[in-house]
Design a protein around this motif. Sequence first.
Motif, mmCIF file in Angstrom:
data_model
loop_
_atom_site.group_PDB
_atom_site.id
_atom_site.type_symbol
_atom_site.label_atom_id
_atom_site.label_comp_id
_atom_site.label_asym_id
_atom_site.label_seq_id
_atom_site.Cartn_x
_atom_site.Cartn_y
_atom_site.Cartn_z
ATOM 1 N N THR A 23 10.772 -67.926 -45.270
ATOM 2 C CA THR A 23 11.946 -67.735 -44.404
ATOM 3 C C THR A 23 12.681 -66.362 -44.302
ATOM 4 N N HIS A 69 11.036 -69.752 -34.166
ATOM 5 C CA HIS A 69 11.203 -69.474 -35.386
ATOM 6 C C HIS A 69 12.622 -69.775 -35.902
ATOM 7 N N ARG A 82 12.125 -68.714 -39.547
ATOM 8 C CA ARG A 82 10.766 -68.576 -40.234
ATOM 9 C C ARG A 82 10.156 -67.212 -40.205
ATOM 10 N N VAL A 84 7.758 -64.529 -39.719
ATOM 11 C CA VAL A 84 6.296 -64.319 -38.832
ATOM 12 C C VAL A 84 5.833 -63.168 -39.103
ATOM 13 N N ILE A 183 2.200 -67.550 -37.351
ATOM 14 C CA ILE A 183 2.299 -68.316 -38.570
ATOM 15 C C ILE A 183 1.214 -68.310 -39.027
ATOM 16 N N ALA A 194 9.913 -65.696 -31.516
ATOM 17 C CA ALA A 194 10.447 -65.132 -32.702
ATOM 18 C C ALA A 194 11.930 -64.148 -31.884
#
Length: 259
Positions: A23, A69, A82, A84, A183, A194
Amino acid sequence: MARRRQIYEGKAKILYEGPEPGTIIQYFKDDATAFNNQKKGTINGKGVLNNRISEHIFTALGAIGVPTHFIRRLNMREQLVRQVEIVPIEVIVRNVAAGSLSQRLGIEEGEQLPRTLIEYCYKDDALGDPLVAEEHIACFGWASQDEMNEITDMAIRVNDFMCGLFAAIGIRLVDFKLEFGRIWDNEYSRLILADEISPDGCRLWDMKSNEKLDKDRFRRDLGGEVEAYQEVARRLGLLPEGETNEVVDLDQQRKKRGK
Ligand code: UDP
């Protein structure tokens, strides 16, 4: 609280290490840049508005099944996302001619395009994010053919959804920029949306007046940047009632300036 490790500082955001592996935290700044960093400025309150607007759009996209994300907003300026591996391609989706497309091909700004146009730019600040063809992307391996198919499909879905979202609040979605990331799950990767979606990376015109409600106000020295971003947030229903009074009527403001 221990200071978080900064991973990256971009033009409009800072990325920090997130609380769990995989994260990161996106911090939205008030800084604005244009013309490949040649023009710099600050739009007070922009970061707060973009954080909210991007949260709203990513959440809505997630709800219709577009993988993103976005995890959750943490506070006024930060959201948890998230981590990436960013695909080094800016995906530009256009419905109406404007900006660099108009300049490059001599098409008048505001002309409706016969069909949605997708363009790709190679993400490289030093080179000024040059426009590239799919052949360049394949040749240099920036994304695979399968990934490009997925990117185009997702970009069209995002466009269809966002055109409707903005049309419902009297805004014409002229064009916008998307970024995608990978990912990894062992040796397999998948793509998710994203970065951010906000008036910084979209052209949004009021349907009635054609008033620009996006970063072109900054690029073109039109003034009223924050008011325009606030207006977008207000129409999306993101400003608490109390704050709506502070939204300046752009038409009124222009009349006052005598334009
Ligand atoms: N855009 C962006 N980042 C970039 C380049 C473009 O967010 O580095 C967005 C821009 O805000 C507009 C769309 O992508 O909504 C198309 O931009 P254009 O190619 O016309 O470039 P510009 O005229 O902004 O230089």
